[in-house]
Design a protein around this motif. Structure first.
Motif, short mmCIF file in Angstrom:
data_model
loop_
_atom_site.label_atom_id
_atom_site.label_comp_id
_atom_site.label_asym_id
_atom_site.label_seq_id
_atom_site.Cartn_x
_atom_site.Cartn_y
_atom_site.Cartn_z
N LYS A 90 0.62 -1.27 0.25
CA LYS A 90 -0.28 0.11 -0.32
C LYS A 90 0.60 1.00 0.55
O LYS A 90 0.46 1.89 -0.49
N LYS A 109 2.74 1.30 -3.67
CA LYS A 109 1.69 2.57 -4.09
C LYS A 109 1.47 3.79 -4.26
O LYS A 109 1.49 4.62 -5.06
N GLU A 110 1.12 4.13 -2.71
CA GLU A 110 0.75 5.69 -2.08
C GLU A 110 2.01 6.64 -3.06
O GLU A 110 1.70 7.53 -3.87
N LYS A 111 3.35 6.40 -2.21
CA LYS A 111 4.22 7.04 -2.84
C LYS A 111 4.68 7.39 -4.30
O LYS A 111 5.02 8.09 -4.37
N PHE A 112 4.56 5.89 -4.67
CA PHE A 112 6.00 6.09 -5.94
C PHE A 112 5.10 5.60 -7.00
O PHE A 112 5.15 5.29 -8.47
N ASN A 113 3.83 5.44 -6.97
CA ASN A 113 2.53 4.27 -8.11
C ASN A 113 3.51 2.89 -8.53
O ASN A 113 3.28 2.74 -9.58
N LYS A 114 3.75 2.02 -7.92
CA LYS A 114 4.07 0.90 -8.51
C LYS A 114 3.79 -0.50 -7.37
O LYS A 114 3.56 0.09 -6.18
N GLU A 115 3.24 -1.22 -8.29
CA GLU A 115 2.29 -2.61 -7.60
C GLU A 115 4.09 -3.69 -7.06
O GLU A 115 4.78 -4.00 -8.19
#
Ligand SMILES: Cc1cc2nc3c(=O)[nH]c(=O)nc-3n(C[C@H](O)[C@H](O)[C@H](O)COP(=O)(O)OP(=O)(O)OC[C@H]3O[C@@H](n4cnc5c(N)ncnc54)[C@H](O)[C@@H]3O)c2cc1C
Length: 306
Positions: free
Chosen positions: A287, A290-296
């Motif tokens: 989570k 995802k929030e900080k770098f938009n990476k999965e």
């Protein structure tokens, strides 16, 4: 089917001392986490594996094979059915000429043992696998790799059991190797043995590579802490441990589970971690990244049980 009946049936198939009941999986996983398995079978031969596997499928009992359980997180309520712990351990030279040696290794043999055998016989190609704390069965299924090497590079063919319990030879292509996976997963095959091909090399050079790899592991990884290795797969265009670190998560702790202060790609058990702690930490890491770098992030560790 009643557990007493299963125990009685299993005792007819294999030695009683190989059958453990209500066995804590934390005694078998490198994470030192996991609730009880209804049954854990210490399978030391091909026939142990086949007999137990066929019995389970015939009677609709869930069955799961493990090697050294070094890539597994077993949930806190354990595993229903039968766990086959693979201790079927043997290495044989099949063919050799001036350049190449072909080995047959049974699936419960540890990667480190095979790498040491290769060193003793001056064979190159498995230096990368020295120190991977799993079996060759797990390594083929996961297409284990490190330091630029991958297990697929030395595989010729394997003997597997299919879902119906029939023996089948997989040629190289039929392994369907991809990064940290193979078709053994999708097809639910049980790997019994595999043929590998190694080149003759220089013993000193092989030893130097193995020593350097082990030194790097000990320096960079929390190698002697309970863990299941890298929790996430390699990132697409980013380095997973680096991005977790940059997200400020190195050392982040939930319950007894901690992002390793030494290597942010590992989660370690600080002594009292539950599977729930680890799962919560995995979700928190995903989570946050995802929030900080938009990476999965994609989980590499396999989560089983209930
Ligand atoms: C400290 C540490 C360092 C690690 N370093 C690396 C590394 O450098 N590179 C790397 O790739 N991995 C690494 N790992 C992860 C792990 O060791 C590997 O994935 C290893 O190959 C798993 O083997 P295993 O016998 O422990 O399999 P398990 O964890 O027991 O099982 C993994 C999966 O394989 C299946 N499986 C096991 N045996 C068989 C079989 N005979 N037939 C069919 N399926 C089977 C299981 O059902 C399960 O789904 C590391 C782990 C730790 C703890």
């Amino acid at each position: 089917m009643h557990k007493e009946q299963i125990y009685n049936d299993l005792s007819q198939l294999i030695e009683k001392n190989k059958i453990l009941r209500d066995e804590p999986m934390k005694n078998h996983t490198t994470f030192k986490i996991g609730g009880n398995a209804d049954f854990l079978i210490n399978a030391t031969s091909k026939s142990d594996i086949i007999l137990v596997y066929k019995y389970a499928i015939k009677n609709n009992i869930p069955v799961y094979i493990i090697g050294k359980a070094s890539n597994l997180l077993v949930k806190d309520n354990g595993i229903r059915g039968i766990v086959i712990k693979n201790l079927y351990d043997d290495i044989k030279i099949l063919k050799e000429n001036e350049e190449i040696v072909e080995l047959e290794v049974t699936s419960g043999t540890s990667c480190t043992k095979i790498a040491k055998f290769a060193l003793e016989n001056s064979l190159e190609g498995l230096e990368f696998s020295y120190g991977i704390p799993g079996t060759i069965g797990g390594a083929v299924r996961m297409n284990a790799g490190a330091y630029g090497g991958e297990i697929k590079n030395c595989i010729i063919e394997s003997l597997v059991l299919d879902k119906e319990g029939n023996e089948k030879i997989l040629n190289f292509e039929e392994h369907g190797f991809v990064y940290r996976n193979s078709s053994i997963t999708k097809n639910g095959y049980i790997l019994l043995s595999t043929k590998i091909k190694l080149k003759r090399g220089n013993k000193e050079d092989i030893k130097e590579k193995m020593d350097n790899n082990m030194k790097a592991r000990l320096e960079k990884q929390p190698y002697n802490m309970p863990s299941a290795g890298s929790v996430f797969k390699r990132g697409n265009g980013f380095i997973t441990s680096q991005i977790i670190d940059e997200a400020g998560l190195r050392g982040k702790t939930i319950g007894g589970a901690q992002v390793s202060p030494k290597h942010a790609g590992f989660i370690v058990n600080n002594g009292k971690a539950t599977a729930e702690d680890v799962i919560n930490l995995i979700e928190y890491i995903k989570k946050t990244v995802k929030e900080k770098f938009n990476k999965e992030l994609e989980t590499e560790v396999i989560i089983i049980g209930e």
